[in-house]
Design a protein around this motif. Structure first.
Motif, PDB file in Angstrom:
ATOM      1  N   UNK A 130       2.562  -7.708  -2.714  1.00 23.62           N
ATOM      2  CA  UNK A 130       1.674  -6.836  -1.541  1.00 23.62           C
ATOM      3  C   UNK A 130       2.502  -5.480  -1.266  1.00 23.62           C
ATOM      4  N   UNK A 131       3.931  -6.170  -0.915  1.00 22.86           N
ATOM      5  CA  UNK A 131       4.658  -4.826  -0.335  1.00 22.86           C
ATOM      6  C   UNK A 131       4.929  -3.775  -1.814  1.00 22.86           C
ATOM      7  N   UNK A 132       5.105  -4.369  -2.822  1.00 18.67           N
ATOM      8  CA  UNK A 132       5.146  -3.375  -3.943  1.00 18.67           C
ATOM      9  C   UNK A 132       4.055  -2.450  -4.296  1.00 18.67           C
ATOM     10  N   UNK A 133       2.611  -2.979  -4.084  1.00 18.09           N
ATOM     11  CA  UNK A 133       1.360  -2.415  -4.049  1.00 18.09           C
ATOM     12  C   UNK A 133       1.199  -1.278  -3.056  1.00 18.09           C
ATOM     13  N   UNK A 134       1.526  -1.958  -1.818  1.00 16.90           N
ATOM     14  CA  UNK A 134       1.576  -0.724  -0.632  1.00 16.90           C
ATOM     15  C   UNK A 134       2.705   0.468  -0.969  1.00 16.90           C
ATOM     16  N   UNK A 135       3.711   0.016  -1.448  1.00 20.48           N
ATOM     17  CA  UNK A 135       4.794   1.303  -1.634  1.00 20.48           C
ATOM     18  C   UNK A 135       4.306   2.190  -2.809  1.00 20.48           C
ATOM     19  N   UNK A 136       3.744   1.450  -3.824  1.00 16.44           N
ATOM     20  CA  UNK A 136       2.934   2.341  -5.142  1.00 16.44           C
ATOM     21  C   UNK A 136       2.056   3.193  -4.233  1.00 16.44           C
ATOM     22  N   UNK A 137       1.061   2.431  -3.669  1.00 12.37           N
ATOM     23  CA  UNK A 137      -0.183   3.154  -2.827  1.00 12.37           C
ATOM     24  C   UNK A 137       0.431   4.466  -1.955  1.00 12.37           C
TER      25      UNK A 137
ATOM     26  N   UNK B  47      12.575   0.340  -1.900  1.00 10.00           N
ATOM     27  CA  UNK B  47      12.005  -0.816  -1.644  1.00 10.00           C
ATOM     28  C   UNK B  47      12.253  -1.690  -3.176  1.00 10.00           C
ATOM     29  N   UNK B  48      12.239  -1.087  -4.191  1.00 12.74           N
ATOM     30  CA  UNK B  48      12.367  -1.593  -5.676  1.00 12.74           C
ATOM     31  C   UNK B  48      13.600  -2.594  -5.701  1.00 12.74           C
ATOM     32  N   UNK B  49      14.737  -1.939  -5.041  1.00 13.15           N
ATOM     33  CA  UNK B  49      16.112  -2.450  -4.913  1.00 13.15           C
ATOM     34  C   UNK B  49      15.915  -3.660  -4.286  1.00 13.15           C
ATOM     35  N   UNK B  50      15.321  -3.683  -3.258  1.00 19.37           N
ATOM     36  CA  UNK B  50      15.328  -4.978  -1.960  1.00 19.37           C
ATOM     37  C   UNK B  50      14.471  -6.048  -2.786  1.00 19.37           C
TER      38      UNK B  50
END
Length: 705
Positions: A674-681, A632-635
């Motif tokens: 929002x995508x980063x927050x959901x991944x971290x959560x 996800x971080x790479x994308x």
């Protein structure tokens, strides 16, 4: 500014049955990337390279030409310099790529055909094509069109740049004629047999085409680009000899000497590439002159040319080290930038028109780049140029009038000088005539009177029987005055009269001829008439001449001052033109900033992608939380880089669209956050579940114990 286009071509194995993975390693081509892999397919760290194009074993010469060099070849017809050369170890397929075969023609044959096809399609310009073919054998330049031209020197001039003196050039009109010349030149080329290649090139060859073109009707358009402009472009197609190791080629004697010169010139080419790949600030002296090859290719390496390099490699594991060296050379060459531009020779009128239009274009571009100060300076310079042109025209008119007045004054001075010379000669002749008259006057009078002695004896008181000359004068003297030694020239001509006038004035009185002295007849110098007063001496004329000389000196001083002013105006014009060129250079630098930003972001994106791929390779599983997080971080990072590149591109193209798409970019940022927050959560929840499972296992293990 544009980078050199670099491509890699992997030739097929020498034999179909040869095993290329003896120790379990092989080269893998993946789109525009080539990397070294182990037998189980995993890549070897640090042995992966990306280029503009990477061609595998199945690629044909036609595809290589279409993707890599066709645009460059056609740009040469439009006035751009171009260079294409093949680089690689011996027996890797360089000559096959450049010359090809009868069924699959190489880059040179296809380029010649396409050039003449495009020329025939351009009807508004007339072309002149000149070709030459040379080889560099043991650091000596030989002409392949004329065998007698050996050991040719390299010269450089402002008009032609770097060129080979004495090289034969053939004027050609069609592609078949060029291919016949190339076929004849190949016969004179040096080839040899080694352990690695039955027909190994022992020299570097350069096939050069000089393309000149001019518009057929130059006066039909007012555009500066079509007015008295001749385009001259040079296309170099280079087939380099391959680098070789003596242990593999088994060279000896002449072949060993040839290999040393080949490796030396290729090493110098590598040094030049290394220097050019460094930054402009860290870059030192570039050793172009250390080799004939780099000296001839100097414009193509970091100069005014479009350049494409195709590096050929061998896929066998035996040649891994040579292949790595070739790929490293190509990686360094990929960082070199050239500044290609159309080569035109302009007349003075066309050059002035082009400069004015360039100034207008710079002014328009500077309006949208927050450079109002530079725009004001350009306006000031333009006004200064207009003022200078008006002043120059005015000075030219004044100078013409001044020259005309000088000519009139010179003519007047010459006339006055002639008058002065006449007066001076008249005065000197009058002084000499006085002396001669005083000494000879009495004698001449006696000789004239001696002829009438018989008349005086017969009739003493009678009227003389002779008549005086028209220019002779008769005067009356007192009987009591002493006879003078000579008869002086009368001062006043009113007291002088001839014989008839004397008789009339004295009422028939006959003068005593013995008491009369006559002045002889002489030719008197003519004097100026009328208004010249008696006693006007030559000194007065000398004073007048001195006055005229002083006036002439003043005029000459004024002329010198005008010339000084003209020189100052010329220097001012040169200064203004220099400032205009500096402003052009600054404007070019300003235009290059967005492009450099794009290039920097592209390189950063590639580095970021490589780092993330490396990190993902260490993840135990793609479905694990760490693998998902890294993916996800790479994308997200790649999306951010692409958004940045789009915004810079929009800023370069159009400011309005840049402002309109600002809201879209903000929405993309919100989605990514929002995508980063959901991944971290999700990652945090996964970790909590893992911790709880671990704690549940621990009490069970304790109770068991």
């Amino acid at each position: 500014m544009e980078k050199i286009c670099v491509a890699i071509r992997v030739r097929p194995p020498v034999t179909a049955s040869e095993d290329t993975t003896i120790n379990g390693t092989h080269w893998k081509v993946d789109e525009n990337r080539i990397s070294l892999h182990k037998s189980h397919g995993s890549p070897i760290s640090g042995v992966s390279y990306a280029f503009d194009h990477v061609f595998d074993e199945s690629c044909t010469n036609s595809r290589v030409y279409e993707l890599l060099t066709k645009d460059l070849i056609l740009a040469a017809v439009d006035g751009f310099n171009g260079t294409v050369f093949a680089y690689g170890q011996t027996s890797s397929g360089k000559t096959f790529t450049m010359n090809g075969t009868q069924n699959d023609g190489g880059i040179i044959h296809r380029a010649v055909k396409d050039i003449f096809e495009k020329i025939h399609m351009i009807s508004e310009r007339e072309f002149l094509i000149r070709v030459s073919y040379m080889e560099i054998y043991n650091e000596e330049i030989n002409d392949l069109f004329a065998v007698e031209n050996q050991k040719l020197p390299i010269h450089e001039s402002l008009e032609r740049g770097v060129f080979v003196a004495g090289l034969k050039e053939e004027i050609v009109s069609n592609g078949e004629q060029v291919l016949k010349l190339i076929e004849g030149g190949e016969v004179n080329r040096h080839f040899g047999e080694t352990n690695m290649n039955a027909r190994s090139s022992r020299s570097h060859t350069i096939f050069r085409m000089v393309i000149e073109s001019k518009r057929k009707d130059a006066n039909s358009s007012g555009d500066y680009s079509t007015t008295d402009a001749v385009r001259v472009s040079v296309l170099n197609l280079v087939d380099l000899a391959g680098s070789e190791r003596i242990a593999k080629t088994g060279a000896g004697g002449v072949r060993l000497k040839e290999g040393k010169y080949i490796n030396k010139s290729l090493m110098i080419l590598g040094n030049v590439i290394n220097k050019l790949s460094e930054g402009a600030k860290q870059r030192g002296h570039i050793p172009y002159r250390d080799s004939k090859l780099t000296r001839i290719l100097q414009p193509a390496l970091g100069g005014n040319a479009k350049t494409s390099i195709i590096c050929t490699v061998a896929p066998e594991e035996l040649h891994i080290e040579e292949t790595k060296g070739t790929l490293q050379f190509a990686s360094r060459a990929k960082r070199i930038t050239n500044c290609a531009q159309v080569n035109e020779i302009l007349s003075d009128a066309a050059l002035l028109k082009r400069q004015k239009l360039e100034i207008e274009e710079l002014r328009k571009k500077l309006q949208g780049s927050r450079a109002e100060v530079l725009e004001q300076e350009i306006l000031k310079l333009r006004n200064g140029m207009l003022k200078y042109e008006l002043e120059r025209e005015k000075l030219e008119m004044e100078l013409k009038e001044e020259r005309k007045s000088h000519q009139e004054r010179d003519q007047c001075i010459k006339e006055q000088q002639m008058k002065i010379d006449n007066l001076s000669t008249g005065a000197s002749s009058s002084d000499s005539d006085k002396n001669s008259i005083q000494h000879d006057g009495r004698q001449i009078l006696k000789e004239e009177l001696s002829g009438s002695n018989g008349v005086f004896k017969s009739d003493v008181f009678g009227t003389p029987t002779f008549k005086a000359d028209s220019n002779a004068f008769v005067g009356k003297r007192s009987n009591y005055s002493r006879l003078p030694d000579f008869s002086p020239l009368p001062d006043n001509y009113t007291n002088v009269a001839d014989e008839d006038t004397w008789l009339k004035m004295n009422k028939g009185f006959i003068a005593d001829l013995d008491s009369i002295q006559m002045t002889p007849a002489r030719k008197v110098q003519s004097f100026p008439s009328g208004d010249v007063t008696p006693g006007y001496s030559t000194e007065n004329y000398k004073v007048k001449v001195e006055t005229l000389k002083r006036q002439l000196e003043l005029v000459l001083e004024e002329k010198n001052e005008l010339e000084k002013k003209h020189v100052e105006q010329s220097q001012l014009n040169d200064h203004l033109m220099g400032e205009i060129s500096e402003l052009k250079h600054e404007a070019v630098l300003i235009r290059e900033i967005p492009q450099r930003l794009c290039e920097s972001m592209a390189s950063c994106r590639d580095i970021y992608k490589d780092v993330m791929l490396t990190l993902q390779s260490f993840a135990p599983d793609e479905d694990s939380s760490i693998g998902k997080f890294l993916s996800t971080t790479s994308e997200i990072g790649l999306t951010l880089f692409s958004n940045l590149e789009k915004r810079v591109a929009l800023a370069m193209d159009d400011h309005k669209s840049f402002n309109e798409n600002d809201s879209l970019v903000q929405e993309n940022c919100k989605v990514l956050s929002e995508r980063l927050k959901s991944t971290i959560t999700s990652l945090a929840s996964a970790e909590k579940i893992a911790v709880q499972n671990k704690e549940e296992k621990n009490p069970i293990c304790g109770s068991t114990l």
